[in-house]
Write a protein that holds these residues in place. Structure first.
Motif, PDB file in Angstrom:
ATOM      1  N   MET A 112    -131.760 -93.684 -19.205  1.00 29.35           N
ATOM      2  CA  MET A 112    -130.882 -94.788 -18.867  1.00 29.35           C
ATOM      3  C   MET A 112    -130.607 -95.601 -20.106  1.00 29.35           C
ATOM      4  SD  MET A 112    -132.578 -95.451 -15.207  1.00 29.35           S
ATOM      5  CE  MET A 112    -134.031 -94.515 -15.636  1.00 29.35           C
ATOM      6  N   ALA A 113    -129.859 -95.011 -21.033  1.00 27.35           N
ATOM      7  CA  ALA A 113    -129.657 -95.660 -22.318  1.00 27.35           C
ATOM      8  C   ALA A 113    -128.458 -96.582 -22.295  1.00 27.35           C
ATOM      9  CB  ALA A 113    -129.439 -94.600 -23.395  1.00 27.35           C
ATOM     10  N   HIS A 114    -128.549 -97.668 -23.058  1.00 30.15           N
ATOM     11  CA  HIS A 114    -127.407 -98.561 -23.238  1.00 30.15           C
ATOM     12  C   HIS A 114    -126.308 -97.831 -23.978  1.00 30.15           C
ATOM     13  CE1 HIS A 114    -125.170-102.237 -24.013  1.00 30.15           C
ATOM     14  NE2 HIS A 114    -125.154-101.926 -25.284  1.00 30.15           N
ATOM     15  N   SER A 115    -126.682 -97.050 -24.958  1.00 29.46           N
ATOM     16  CA  SER A 115    -125.738 -96.206 -25.677  1.00 29.46           C
ATOM     17  C   SER A 115    -126.479 -94.970 -26.127  1.00 29.46           C
ATOM     18  CB  SER A 115    -125.144 -96.942 -26.877  1.00 29.46           C
ATOM     19  OG  SER A 115    -126.161 -97.454 -27.695  1.00 29.46           O
ATOM     20  N   MET A 116    -125.733 -93.973 -26.554  1.00 28.08           N
ATOM     21  CA  MET A 116    -126.395 -92.714 -26.817  1.00 28.08           C
ATOM     22  C   MET A 116    -126.940 -92.645 -28.232  1.00 28.08           C
ATOM     23  SD  MET A 116    -123.430 -89.990 -27.532  1.00 28.08           S
ATOM     24  CE  MET A 116    -124.425 -89.093 -28.661  1.00 28.08           C
ATOM     25  N   VAL A 117    -127.867 -91.729 -28.438  1.00 30.60           N
ATOM     26  CA  VAL A 117    -128.411 -91.481 -29.765  1.00 30.60           C
ATOM     27  C   VAL A 117    -127.964 -90.106 -30.217  1.00 30.60           C
ATOM     28  CG1 VAL A 117    -130.517 -91.213 -31.105  1.00 30.60           C
ATOM     29  CG2 VAL A 117    -130.415 -92.891 -29.259  1.00 30.60           C
ATOM     30  N   ASN A 118    -127.450 -90.007 -31.407  1.00 28.92           N
ATOM     31  CA  ASN A 118    -127.008 -88.722 -31.941  1.00 28.92           C
ATOM     32  C   ASN A 118    -127.256 -88.743 -33.443  1.00 28.92           C
ATOM     33  OD1 ASN A 118    -125.845 -86.316 -32.536  1.00 28.92           O
ATOM     34  ND2 ASN A 118    -123.767 -86.877 -31.944  1.00 28.92           N
ATOM     35  N   PRO A 168    -135.786 -98.591 -17.874  1.00 31.25           N
ATOM     36  CA  PRO A 168    -134.646 -98.361 -16.979  1.00 31.25           C
ATOM     37  C   PRO A 168    -133.787 -99.599 -16.772  1.00 31.25           C
ATOM     38  CG  PRO A 168    -136.662 -97.449 -16.071  1.00 31.25           C
ATOM     39  CD  PRO A 168    -137.062 -98.305 -17.229  1.00 31.25           C
ATOM     40  N   TYR A 169    -132.539 -99.356 -16.505  1.00 29.45           N
ATOM     41  CA  TYR A 169    -131.551-100.374 -16.177  1.00 29.45           C
ATOM     42  C   TYR A 169    -131.451-100.502 -14.656  1.00 29.45           C
ATOM     43  CZ  TYR A 169    -129.644-101.113 -20.843  1.00 29.45           C
ATOM     44  OH  TYR A 169    -129.480-101.489 -22.149  1.00 29.45           O
ATOM     45  N   PRO A 170    -130.800-101.536 -14.154  1.00 33.22           N
ATOM     46  CA  PRO A 170    -130.650-101.694 -12.699  1.00 33.22           C
ATOM     47  C   PRO A 170    -129.509-100.843 -12.140  1.00 33.22           C
ATOM     48  CG  PRO A 170    -129.718-103.586 -13.811  1.00 33.22           C
ATOM     49  CD  PRO A 170    -130.358-102.751 -14.873  1.00 33.22           C
ATOM     50  N   HIS A 171    -129.653 -99.533 -12.320  1.00 34.80           N
ATOM     51  CA  HIS A 171    -128.641 -98.587 -11.853  1.00 34.80           C
ATOM     52  C   HIS A 171    -129.335 -97.358 -11.267  1.00 34.80           C
ATOM     53  CE1 HIS A 171    -125.208-100.533 -13.951  1.00 34.80           C
ATOM     54  NE2 HIS A 171    -126.143-100.888 -14.798  1.00 34.80           N
ATOM     55  N   ALA A 172    -128.767 -96.835 -10.191  1.00 32.95           N
ATOM     56  CA  ALA A 172    -129.212 -95.554  -9.651  1.00 32.95           C
ATOM     57  C   ALA A 172    -128.506 -94.425 -10.403  1.00 32.95           C
ATOM     58  CB  ALA A 172    -128.888 -95.466  -8.163  1.00 32.95           C
ATOM     59  N   HIS A 173    -129.125 -93.252 -10.401  1.00 29.51           N
ATOM     60  CA  HIS A 173    -128.574 -92.091 -11.101  1.00 29.51           C
ATOM     61  C   HIS A 173    -128.617 -90.871 -10.187  1.00 29.51           C
ATOM     62  CE1 HIS A 173    -128.751 -93.623 -15.400  1.00 29.51           C
ATOM     63  NE2 HIS A 173    -129.380 -94.560 -14.719  1.00 29.51           N
ATOM     64  N   LEU A 174    -127.611 -90.025 -10.332  1.00 30.11           N
ATOM     65  CA  LEU A 174    -127.643 -88.686  -9.751  1.00 30.11           C
ATOM     66  C   LEU A 174    -127.847 -87.741 -10.929  1.00 30.11           C
ATOM     67  CD1 LEU A 174    -125.027 -87.130  -7.268  1.00 30.11           C
ATOM     68  CD2 LEU A 174    -126.332 -85.824  -8.913  1.00 30.11           C
ATOM     69  N   VAL A 220    -131.184 -87.679  -6.511  1.00 31.17           N
ATOM     70  CA  VAL A 220    -130.746 -89.049  -6.755  1.00 31.17           C
ATOM     71  C   VAL A 220    -131.981 -89.882  -7.073  1.00 31.17           C
ATOM     72  CG1 VAL A 220    -129.675 -91.119  -5.772  1.00 31.17           C
ATOM     73  CG2 VAL A 220    -128.730 -88.857  -5.259  1.00 31.17           C
ATOM     74  N   HIS A 221    -131.917 -90.638  -8.159  1.00 34.22           N
ATOM     75  CA  HIS A 221    -133.029 -91.469  -8.605  1.00 34.22           C
ATOM     76  C   HIS A 221    -132.687 -92.931  -8.349  1.00 34.22           C
ATOM     77  CE1 HIS A 221    -135.148 -88.365 -11.193  1.00 34.22           C
ATOM     78  NE2 HIS A 221    -134.015 -87.761 -10.864  1.00 34.22           N
ATOM     79  N   GLY A 222    -133.504 -93.583  -7.522  1.00 36.80           N
ATOM     80  CA  GLY A 222    -133.374 -95.016  -7.385  1.00 36.80           C
ATOM     81  C   GLY A 222    -133.880 -95.719  -8.629  1.00 36.80           C
ATOM     82  N   ILE A 223    -133.699 -97.020  -8.685  1.00 39.11           N
ATOM     83  CA  ILE A 223    -134.135 -97.789  -9.847  1.00 39.11           C
ATOM     84  C   ILE A 223    -135.648 -97.675 -10.014  1.00 39.11           C
ATOM     85  CG2 ILE A 223    -134.318-100.110 -10.818  1.00 39.11           C
ATOM     86  CD1 ILE A 223    -131.696-100.758  -9.412  1.00 39.11           C
ATOM     87  N   VAL A 224    -136.074 -97.493 -11.247  1.00 40.51           N
ATOM     88  CA  VAL A 224    -137.487 -97.431 -11.589  1.00 40.51           C
ATOM     89  C   VAL A 224    -137.918 -98.833 -12.019  1.00 40.51           C
ATOM     90  CG1 VAL A 224    -139.224 -96.336 -13.043  1.00 40.51           C
ATOM     91  CG2 VAL A 224    -137.182 -95.056 -12.354  1.00 40.51           C
TER      92      VAL A 224
END
Length: 295
Positions: A7-13, A82-88, A97-101
């Motif tokens: 759950m990144a704010h921005s990606m790492v590359n 983690p951020y306050p967002h669910a993920h698939l 589906v992952h609820g907020i951790v």
């Protein structure tokens, strides 16, 4: 918790932060929030972020694709705040589906692999559920059970695709029919604006301040977050302030922890240290020293 959730704010590359918009790519130099120890993380995996195709945009904030290849190298563990967002998440054998951790999330990386995730907008999962998003907090639920989707078939369809665009199209094939059938819900926008207000740099440090920024009474904000976001406003405010602390402690300059605690709304330096250590696993000073060594 099983599965891959970055759950990144921005990606790492390769050590740089990169945002990928749908159909185009924008380079940034921001230090990624949410991903701890960003310098070391860039050596372990690549994480790419894409804006959603139009069919998913009403409920999905962005899609992310992570790939790692540690063949012949020791396994490692990546910690994420983690951020306050669910993920698939689509990952071999772990699609769900992952609820907020609520606490930190540790992902063991070994061998070679990849995963694709959809990060829902704050409140974006609510139209697909029969009840409040809070019922999913801390849980991982199979697609079959939660959304009525053939999880095995969906996983095979997405992970068989070659290249980011093809994987995104396959994920859209899976989710777009549910998004199209979901009723329009203006409360999603209200929830998203409130979470964005909490996430702002130098953002609110109390629930009362967040309620004022969101233009809602405190009780109304509490109900909105339970139903649409999945965690209380107090958790969201403190999580963003701790992520801000972690991002600032990447700076090589010696930190003034007392001033940082005051800026971020903690009672004192000891309060900041306890909260930061519980989440990150190291004290603020230890984390700062580790980042100096990484660079």
């Amino acid at each position: 918790m099983a599965g891959m959730v970055f759950m990144a704010h921005s990606m790492v590359n390769n050590g740089a932060s990169v945002t990928i918009r749908y159909g185009r790519r924008l380079e940034k130099n921001d230090t990624p929030k949410g991903i701890l120890d960003p310098a070391a993380a860039a050596r372990r995996f690549q994480l790419r972020r894409h804006a959603p195709p139009p069919a998913l945009a009403p409920l999905v904030e962005y899609l992310w694709i992570v790939e790692w290849d540690l063949r012949g190298l020791p396994a490692s563990t990546q910690r994420v705040l983690p951020y306050p967002h669910a993920h698939l998440v689509f990952e071999a054998g772990l699609t769900a589906v992952h609820g907020i951790v609520r606490g930190p999330f540790d992902k063991a990386l070994a061998g070679q692999g990849r995963a694709l995730g959809l990060r829902f907008r704050a409140g974006g999962l609510r139209p697909l559920l029969d009840g409040p998003v809070a019922a999913l907090t801390g849980r991982v639920v199979a697609l079959d059970d939660l959304l009525g989707i053939d999880g095995t078939g969906a996983e095979r369809h997405v992970l068989a695709a070659q290249g980011d665009d093809a994987m995104i199209a396959a994920a859209s094939d899976v989710l777009a029919p549910l998004v199209a059938a979901a009723p329009a819900d203006p409360r999603i926008d209200v929830a998203e604006r409130a979470v964005q207000a909490a996430a702002a740099e130098h953002g609110p440090v109390s629930v009362a301040a967040l309620a004022q920024a969101a233009g809602l009474p405190e009780r109304g904000l509490q109900r909105l977050f339970r139903d649409y976001v999945g965690v209380p406003p107090k958790w969201v405010v403190q999580r963003f302030r701790l992520q801000e602390a972690a991002a600032l402690l990447v700076n090589p300059a010696s930190p003034d922890l007392a001033a940082l605690a005051q800026r971020l709304g903690f009672f004192d330096q000891a309060h900041l240290t306890r909260a930061f250590t519980a989440l990150v696993g190291r004290s603020p000073l230890e984390y700062w020293k580790s980042q100096r060594q990484a660079h």
